[in-house]
Scaffold this motif. Structure first.
Motif, PDB file in Angstrom:
ATOM      1  N   VAL A 129       1.027  -1.360   0.167  1.00 18.76           N
ATOM      2  CA  VAL A 129      -0.017  -0.230  -0.070  1.00 18.76           C
ATOM      3  C   VAL A 129       0.702   1.158   0.046  1.00 18.76           C
ATOM      4  O   VAL A 129       0.632   2.193  -0.817  1.00 18.76           O
ATOM      5  CB  VAL A 129      -1.028  -0.007   1.250  1.00 18.76           C
ATOM      6  N   GLU A 130       1.809   1.236   0.876  1.00 11.49           N
ATOM      7  CA  GLU A 130       2.646   2.336   0.806  1.00 11.49           C
ATOM      8  C   GLU A 130       3.444   2.611  -0.431  1.00 11.49           C
ATOM      9  O   GLU A 130       3.844   3.785  -0.925  1.00 11.49           O
ATOM     10  CB  GLU A 130       3.665   2.431   2.156  1.00 11.49           C
ATOM     11  N   GLY A 131       3.740   1.357  -1.130  1.00 11.54           N
ATOM     12  CA  GLY A 131       4.269   1.570  -2.231  1.00 11.54           C
ATOM     13  C   GLY A 131       3.655   2.228  -3.483  1.00 11.54           C
ATOM     14  O   GLY A 131       4.189   3.065  -4.223  1.00 11.54           O
ATOM     15  N   MET A 132       2.495   1.848  -3.309  1.00 14.58           N
ATOM     16  CA  MET A 132       1.466   2.386  -4.382  1.00 14.58           C
ATOM     17  C   MET A 132       1.325   3.832  -3.855  1.00 14.58           C
ATOM     18  O   MET A 132       1.236   4.591  -5.045  1.00 14.58           O
ATOM     19  CB  MET A 132      -0.154   1.678  -4.246  1.00 14.58           C
ATOM     20  N   LYS A 133       1.350   4.201  -2.964  1.00 15.42           N
ATOM     21  CA  LYS A 133       0.953   5.687  -2.454  1.00 15.42           C
ATOM     22  C   LYS A 133       2.295   6.418  -3.028  1.00 15.42           C
ATOM     23  O   LYS A 133       2.115   7.625  -3.818  1.00 15.42           O
ATOM     24  CB  LYS A 133       0.831   5.796  -0.898  1.00 15.42           C
ATOM     25  N   LYS A 134       3.421   5.852  -2.906  1.00 15.83           N
ATOM     26  CA  LYS A 134       4.447   6.642  -3.423  1.00 15.83           C
ATOM     27  C   LYS A 134       4.449   6.758  -4.719  1.00 15.83           C
ATOM     28  O   LYS A 134       4.931   7.890  -5.385  1.00 15.83           O
ATOM     29  CB  LYS A 134       5.653   5.684  -3.002  1.00 15.83           C
ATOM     30  N   LYS A 135       3.995   5.929  -5.696  1.00 17.44           N
ATOM     31  CA  LYS A 135       3.869   6.022  -6.942  1.00 17.44           C
ATOM     32  C   LYS A 135       2.563   6.877  -7.532  1.00 17.44           C
ATOM     33  O   LYS A 135       2.238   6.982  -8.599  1.00 17.44           O
ATOM     34  CB  LYS A 135       3.572   4.566  -7.736  1.00 17.44           C
ATOM     35  N   GLY A 136       1.854   7.214  -6.298  1.00 17.26           N
ATOM     36  CA  GLY A 136       0.519   8.032  -6.572  1.00 17.26           C
ATOM     37  C   GLY A 136      -0.546   7.207  -7.179  1.00 17.26           C
ATOM     38  O   GLY A 136      -1.430   7.871  -8.075  1.00 17.26           O
ATOM     39  N   ILE A 137      -0.869   5.782  -7.043  1.00 19.58           N
ATOM     40  CA  ILE A 137      -1.678   5.148  -7.590  1.00 19.58           C
ATOM     41  C   ILE A 137      -2.596   4.615  -6.569  1.00 19.58           C
ATOM     42  O   ILE A 137      -2.157   4.170  -5.443  1.00 19.58           O
ATOM     43  CB  ILE A 137      -1.125   3.975  -8.267  1.00 19.58           C
TER      44      ILE A 137
END
Ligand code: ACO
Ligand code: LMR
Length: 264
Positions: A129-137
């Motif tokens: 989830v945090e990885g997705m947030k970093k990518k703005g998705i």
């Protein structure tokens, strides 16, 4: 010898040349006389094989659960407005279908893609989830406008219950539920939605049924078959809304001024 003129079309799912049409090699008389259902027909025409009963029943449950969600959602609203503008059935239907996409009903394929990738790579829900947030998705399959921690989506619960009872493994769905536990710690409306439930459970169906090779599963996920379930299902409701408006002889729709913020 015989020379075959090159063809312009290749088709592998159906054949209408014989005495009766065949779906993936199965004659229509078998389909009707053996009591095949819509789930079996979808299996033949989409997946080119007969699937076990628990799989075809799951497909039928997805279709029934997603057939409609009231008049206020994007798709139904578009169909209603179009029908009230005096347009025909097909126009009203496609007007509703055109709203299906990454935010509404069309997040199933991306949910399957991202959950599969994260699970197969062994990411924790936090890392995912945090990885997705970093990518703005935004995480596909998570979040809902009206459903929340205290007002769960019954459709998701019904799908989960069915899979727990009938599927040999629900590892992808369980992973999606762990993701939901994490996203719910951030906000109340970040529940596993019906797109996410179908996306993760279809991964379980594909990998647990023993009917698909790893390569075939990757291809199904990559091409994106699964939004087709929502498109097919919701067509039932959109057609219903179109008939409803015509039956009620509803006039041309005009949105009220009071509901628009006119500003510079
Ligand atoms: N992943 C991560 N964060 C999210 C997500 C998500 N899926 N959804 C909402 N948020 C967070 C974000 O921080 C968002 O802020 P942002 O606008 O800066 O990105 C914040 O919550 C505010 O979101 P809301 O206003 O509460 O969400 P909204 O009600 O506008 O959106 C929606 C609902 C469109 C379903 C959204 O959650 C989303 O995009 N989800 C992913 C796509 C999806 O699964 N759609 C299918 C829905 S089910 C169906 O249509 C049948
Ligand atoms: C739906 O199935 O249309 C919904 O989940 C979307 C909504 O906002 O209710």
């Amino acid at each position: 010898g015989k020379v075959r003129a090159p063809t312009h079309i290749i088709s592998t799912i159906s054949d209408d040349r014989g005495e009766e049409p065949c779906y993936a090699g199965v004659p229509m008389s078998t389909i009707i006389e053996q009591g095949y259902g819509v789930g079996d027909v979808i299996s033949l025409l989409w997946f080119k094989r007969s699937l076990p009963r628990y799989c075809t029943q799951f497909i039928e449950i997805c279709i029934m659960l997603c057939a409609d969600h009231g008049p206020c959602v994007s798709g139904a609203h578009n169909s209603i407005v179009t029908a009230r503008a005096g347009k025909d059935l097909v126009s009203s239907l496609v007007s509703g279908l055109l709203t299906i996409g990454p935010r509404f009903g069309g997040a199933i394929d991306d949910a399957a893609r991202y959950f599969k990738d994260a699970y197969d790579r062994g990411l924790t829900p936090y890392e995912f989830v945090e990885g997705m947030k970093k990518k703005g998705i935004r995480v596909p399959g998570i979040g809902h406008r009206i459903k929340s921690r205290d007002n769960r989506d019954k459709r998701v619960q019904l799908l989960q219950k069915y899979a727990h009872t009938h599927f040999p493994s629900v590892k992808y769905m369980e992973y999606a539920v762990h993701v939901e536990t994490y996203t719910l710690s951030k906000a109340n409306n970040l529940v596993l939605n019906v797109d996410g439930a179908i996306g993760s459970l279809f991964l379980d169906l594909l990998s647990g049924s023993g009917m698909f090779s790893k390569q075939e599963i990757d291809e199904i996920v990559e091409i994106g078959y699964l939004n087709g379930l929502f498109v097919l299902a919701r067509s039932i409701g959109l057609i219903g809304h179109t008939f409803d408006q015509k039956r009620l002889k509803q006039p041309l729709y005009r949105h009220p001024w009071e509901d628009v913020l006119y500003t510079k």
